[in-house]
Design an enzyme around this catalytic site. Structure first.
Site, PDB file in Angstrom:
ATOM      1  N   ALA A 198     -13.429 -48.266 -26.243  1.00  4.09           N
ATOM      2  CA  ALA A 198     -13.820 -47.872 -24.881  1.00  4.09           C
ATOM      3  C   ALA A 198     -13.817 -49.050 -23.918  1.00  4.09           C
ATOM      4  O   ALA A 198     -13.732 -48.865 -22.710  1.00  4.09           O
ATOM      5  CB  ALA A 198     -15.206 -47.232 -24.924  1.00  4.09           C
ATOM      6  N   ARG A 250     -36.250 -29.436 -27.264  1.00  2.77           N
ATOM      7  CA  ARG A 250     -37.534 -28.707 -27.327  1.00  2.77           C
ATOM      8  C   ARG A 250     -38.425 -29.274 -28.430  1.00  2.77           C
ATOM      9  O   ARG A 250     -39.590 -29.494 -28.250  1.00  2.77           O
ATOM     10  CB  ARG A 250     -37.265 -27.227 -27.612  1.00  2.77           C
ATOM     11  CG  ARG A 250     -36.880 -26.483 -26.359  1.00  2.77           C
ATOM     12  CD  ARG A 250     -37.265 -25.010 -26.483  1.00  2.77           C
ATOM     13  NE  ARG A 250     -36.388 -24.220 -25.610  1.00  2.77           N
ATOM     14  CZ  ARG A 250     -35.408 -23.475 -26.061  1.00  2.77           C
ATOM     15  NH1 ARG A 250     -35.169 -23.373 -27.340  1.00  2.77           N
ATOM     16  NH2 ARG A 250     -34.653 -22.817 -25.219  1.00  2.77           N
ATOM     17  N   LYS A 271     -12.276 -19.581 -25.256  1.00  2.00           N
ATOM     18  CA  LYS A 271     -11.395 -20.703 -25.593  1.00  2.00           C
ATOM     19  C   LYS A 271      -9.960 -20.430 -25.121  1.00  2.00           C
ATOM     20  O   LYS A 271      -9.293 -21.318 -24.584  1.00  2.00           O
ATOM     21  CB  LYS A 271     -11.437 -20.952 -27.102  1.00  2.00           C
ATOM     22  CG  LYS A 271     -12.812 -21.440 -27.577  1.00  2.00           C
ATOM     23  CD  LYS A 271     -12.946 -21.340 -29.091  1.00  2.00           C
ATOM     24  CE  LYS A 271     -14.299 -21.823 -29.588  1.00  2.00           C
ATOM     25  NZ  LYS A 271     -14.543 -21.464 -30.998  1.00  2.00           N
ATOM     26  N   GLY A 274     -18.704 -27.291 -36.514  1.00  2.00           N
ATOM     27  CA  GLY A 274     -19.415 -28.189 -37.416  1.00  2.00           C
ATOM     28  C   GLY A 274     -19.884 -29.434 -36.689  1.00  2.00           C
ATOM     29  O   GLY A 274     -19.361 -29.786 -35.628  1.00  2.00           O
TER      30      GLY A 274
HETATM   31  N1  HSE Z   1     -18.808 -19.864 -33.561  1.00  2.00           N
HETATM   32  C1  HSE Z   1     -17.691 -20.732 -33.363  1.00  2.00           C
HETATM   33  C2  HSE Z   1     -16.698 -20.473 -34.495  1.00  2.00           C
HETATM   34  C3  HSE Z   1     -18.165 -22.143 -33.371  1.00  2.00           C
HETATM   35  O1  HSE Z   1     -17.006 -19.748 -35.440  1.00  2.00           O
HETATM   36  O2  HSE Z   1     -15.589 -20.987 -34.428  1.00  2.00           O
HETATM   37  C4  HSE Z   1     -17.291 -23.078 -32.589  1.00  2.00           C
HETATM   38  O3  HSE Z   1     -17.055 -22.658 -31.295  1.00  2.00           O
END
Ligand code: HSE
Length: 437
Positions: free
Chosen positions: A33, A45, A205, A302
């Site tokens: 960077a 929280r 997406k 993940g």
């Molecule tokens: N719920 C999403 C999936 C996690 O199963 O791909 C990542 O956006």
């Protein structure tokens, strides 16, 4: 040079991964960077959980608003998800002159236009690599690596939960509910998995991919979104006998009068690489006029895979901090004053081939009656399969693969077929994509 100061909103799966990877690899990341990157404040929280992870290395608060208005913070990472609070905080961070990194696909797909305009106005960056396909650097690849190309189409397995469910339904003949339960037990699916199984997550997406590929605004409201909750194991088995796998695809395609933007289950020839993407893995296929077909594969979710994308954005933002805003890579790949206003075409206008499954009476003339309806509407048949309908007497499953036709015409055919006396129950319709580049 002083390190960049980062405020983190949310310390869940991705937030803690980001903290871990940034701490573990800090020296190498700083060398890339050009200066250090430090998370100096975290909003969460559950303070106890944060204290255990952070061990005094960052200020912890329960008030995310205090971070987005903190004059000492240069970049805000938004990892709280959802629409309203995330939108409010991101807009407030931008207003305070901070750059934003987010993994929130719902936010970008629904409120992207407003957010990018605000960022443009303030000369700050909003980076969102982690919003699509987790650790796969598909946003950067499209926006920069493939910028020579006229993109023809993108088709992606961009939801890991549904891909896991479909893989297990095929390989172990599980029912949808059994496979969903497993996905939940393994922590892939959310407690309320509606966004995953009804295609909404993939729709967000695909909407983002479509904007970057074609230089159109993000417009989730125009996407056609269907999930996998109505698929049954039998159709997956029939598809396999015909040489296909069923996958939930996010598709965006240049069409004659606009751009297609759709998410639905698809039959894909089993021999395609993407048809063999199994489990919770993601893959995105891009067809460009110069590059041909490119396939990107990796973990779509993940802790650390998604953190990998978040941190890559942080590095990008750090490198470009001193660049004149006009000379940075545009948020949506195309310069804001060069965006296109081509429409998203209605679903009724798309052209595709179909898999149909009908439960019909097993007697003379029924096949002719059914194929007659297709012929009357000018739809050509590619393959036909007849299979015993389990224990039901005098009925049979008829599986028909068609050649390409317009969706509106197929809708008419399905209306007519449903009203025929020898056709029983609902007709299953699954679209087919060859993806042969
Ligand atoms: N719920 C999403 C999936 C996690 O199963 O791909 C990542 O956006």
């Amino acid at each position: 040079m002083n390190p960049i100061k980062v405020g983190l909103l949310g310390l869940g799966t991705v937030g803690s991964g980001t903290f871990e990877v940034l701490t573990r690899n800090q020296e190498e990341i700083a060398r890339r960077a050009g200066r250090g990157i430090e998370i100096t404040a975290i909003a969460i929280r559950n303070l106890e959980k944060a204290k255990a992870l952070v061990k005094g290395h960052a200020k912890i608060t329960q008030d995310p608003h205090s971070i987005v208005s903190d004059p000492d913070i240069d970049v805000v990472i938004e990892l709280i998800g959802g629409y309203d609070l995330a939108r409010e905080l991101v807009l407030k961070a931008i207003e305070s002159g901070k750059h934003v990194v987010t993994a929130n696909k719902a936010l970008i797909a629904v409120h992207g236009t407003e957010i990018f305009a605000a960022a443009q106005n303030k000369g700050v960056m909003v980076a969102f690599e982690a919003a699509v396909a987790g650790g796969i650097p598909i946003i950067k690849s499209l926006r920069e690596g493939l910028s020579a190309n006229r993109i023809q189409w993108i088709a992606g397995i961009i939801n890991g939960t549904t891909n896991y469910i479909l893989s297990e339904m095929r390989s172990r003949a599980l029912t949808f509910n059994q496979a969903l339960k497993e996905a939940q037990d393994l922590g892939y699916a959310e407690a309320d998995p509606t966004f995953d199984i009804e295609g909404i997550d993939a729709g967000h997406k695909a909407t983002i991919l479509s904007a970057i590929a074609f230089g159109i605004p993000v417009q989730f409201d125009k996407a056609h979104v269907e999930g996998i909750s109505k698929l049954n194991t039998q159709d997956i088995a029939y598809a396999e006998q015909l040489g296909y796998r069923i996958k939930l695809l996010g598709i965006t395609k240049r069409a004659k009068h606009g751009v297609e933007l759709r998410v639905h289950p698809c039959l894909i020839p089993s021999k395609r690489l993407i048809a063999n993407v199994e489990g919770a893995m993601n893959a995105v296929m891009v067809q460009g006029d110069a590059v041909g077909t490119a396939l990107f594969y990796g973990k779509g979710a993940g802790s650390e895979p998604t953190a990998s994308a978040v941190i890559a954005d942080l590095v990008d933002v750090t490198r470009l901090l001193t660049a004149d805003p006009l000379h940075r890579v545009p948020h949506l790949a195309f310069h804001p004053d060069s965006m296109s206003d081509i429409d998203v075409v209605p679903m009724s206008e798309i052209l595709t081939s179909y898999y149909l499954r009908l439960r019909v009476s097993d007697r003379a003339g029924v096949l002719a009656e059914v194929t007659g309806v297709l012929a009357k509407h000018g739809i050509s048949i590619d393959a036909v399969l007849q299979r015993p309908a389990g224990e039901v007497l005098n009925q049979t499953d008829l599986i028909i693969m068609t050649h390409e036709c317009q969706e509106a015409r197929m809708n008419q055919v399905l209306n007519t077929l449903t009203s025929i006396q020898s056709v029983h129950g609902e007709i299953v319709r699954i679209r087919k994509e060859e993806l042969n580049g």
